[in-house]
Design an enzyme around this catalytic site. Sequence first.
Site, PDB file in Angstrom:
ATOM      1  N   GLU A  63       0.820  -1.203   0.000  1.00 11.20           N
ATOM      2  CA  GLU A  63       0.000   0.000   0.000  1.00 11.20           C
ATOM      3  C   GLU A  63       0.860   1.262   0.000  1.00 11.20           C
ATOM      4  O   GLU A  63       0.501   2.273  -0.618  1.00 11.20           O
ATOM      5  CB  GLU A  63      -0.914   0.005   1.214  1.00 11.20           C
ATOM      6  N   GLU A 351       3.971  -3.921 -11.411  1.00 12.69           N
ATOM      7  CA  GLU A 351       5.340  -3.419 -11.411  1.00 12.69           C
ATOM      8  C   GLU A 351       6.209  -4.228 -12.358  1.00 12.69           C
ATOM      9  O   GLU A 351       7.037  -3.677 -13.092  1.00 12.69           O
ATOM     10  CB  GLU A 351       5.919  -3.460  -9.994  1.00 12.69           C
TER      11      GLU A 351
END
Length: 441
Positions: A63, A351
């Site tokens: 997060e 990512e």
Amino acid sequence: MLRAIYRALWWIVAPLAVIRLFVRSRRERGYREHIVERFGRAPGRSPDDLAPLVWVHAVSVGETRAAEPLIEALMRARPDARILLTHMTPSGRATGEQLFGDRLARCYLPYDMPHAVRRFLHAWRPALGVVMETEVWPTLLDECRQADVPLVLANARMSARSYRRAARFGTATREVFGGFTRVLAQSPADAERLTALGARQVTVLGNLKFDMTAPPELAARGRAWRAAIGSRPVWVAASTREGEEALVLDAFSAQATKGALLILVPRHPQRFDEVAALVVRRGLSVERRSVWGGEPLAAAAAAQVAQAPLSADVAVLLGDSMGELGAYYAASDVAFIGGSLLPLGGQNLIEACAVGVPVLIGPHVFNFAQATADAVAAGAALQVSDPAHLARELNGLFADRARRVAMGAAASAFAARHRGTTERSVEVLMALLENGNAVDG
């Protein structure tokens, strides 16, 4: 009645929670630090500091990384504002320190007890609160409403499994989710579930994780590592969880590609020693990143400084470092995303896609269902059912360079196509900060 029971239970749970912090600190020392903050006793800011404060809560590492582009954009949009970043885990706090240094304030979010939350709000006096992804604390919502602090659930997701659990509490759940001023959902499916649970002013803005970009120095570092590794086939198993490394090593042993190197990166740093011991018990030679690489290469010199060659006898490189996942991806031909071979909900594959690496991911992805489905549909990722299936797909990708390159290109295009959530989110947050109430989305 449920709310009264919930608050009463915290008086029982709080002492046990402190004991648990000390137990966990045996493996990760950070759990015994700043304990008073968990009861709202943070220093806060001085009474004469009248600048607006935006408080962002990111529970742990994932997060916090997702919040990075949002926080950077908030700093650019309102340079006069203060930023407070709160966490629940030491690893999340360490990640925040690594990303932002002293450019913002930080502390732990207090336990969900009325007096603790009131102390926290009084000490910091936030003008706006932003909670990342799935953190829903009933007392925190109640106290923010009474203190007239708008609270936004950003990058919000709600899996089908979590929805079914929450829906069991009926009216109580709707009252809790109705406490958010705005909800900025990742996908239409998330928005539909959140609305059904009582959330108001729900807007689909996309996933902030598409706006995460690895610093150029990480890519350069990964290329330096790859040069030191040589021409061996390399795959990374990223963000693996407890019980999963054994399955990844099963796949590695079943893999037929000659001379392949596995970069194994456990999600939680307190497990590095445990995972290294597991690799040794499997009879595999392991090198630790911290031993092989020493200190991280300086950003300016990453591409120029020669990395010590990695011995061809090393089968597994253990990624026992923080903040270098982008470099591990850049050093690899294929990425497997952990948390997905066991029913743990999966981890972020975005990512890896952004780096342009073909992605493999297991069957258990309920926390990232939409992103996974979209990546598979785009040709950027393949979903595997078990370790044997993982080994077969690895063999196929290593044997077919053209297919591997095509998947990598599809991954880059997939990540680029979904960017822009940060800009849209900042527009909503700036309107709330300036007006103090909800805006149409």
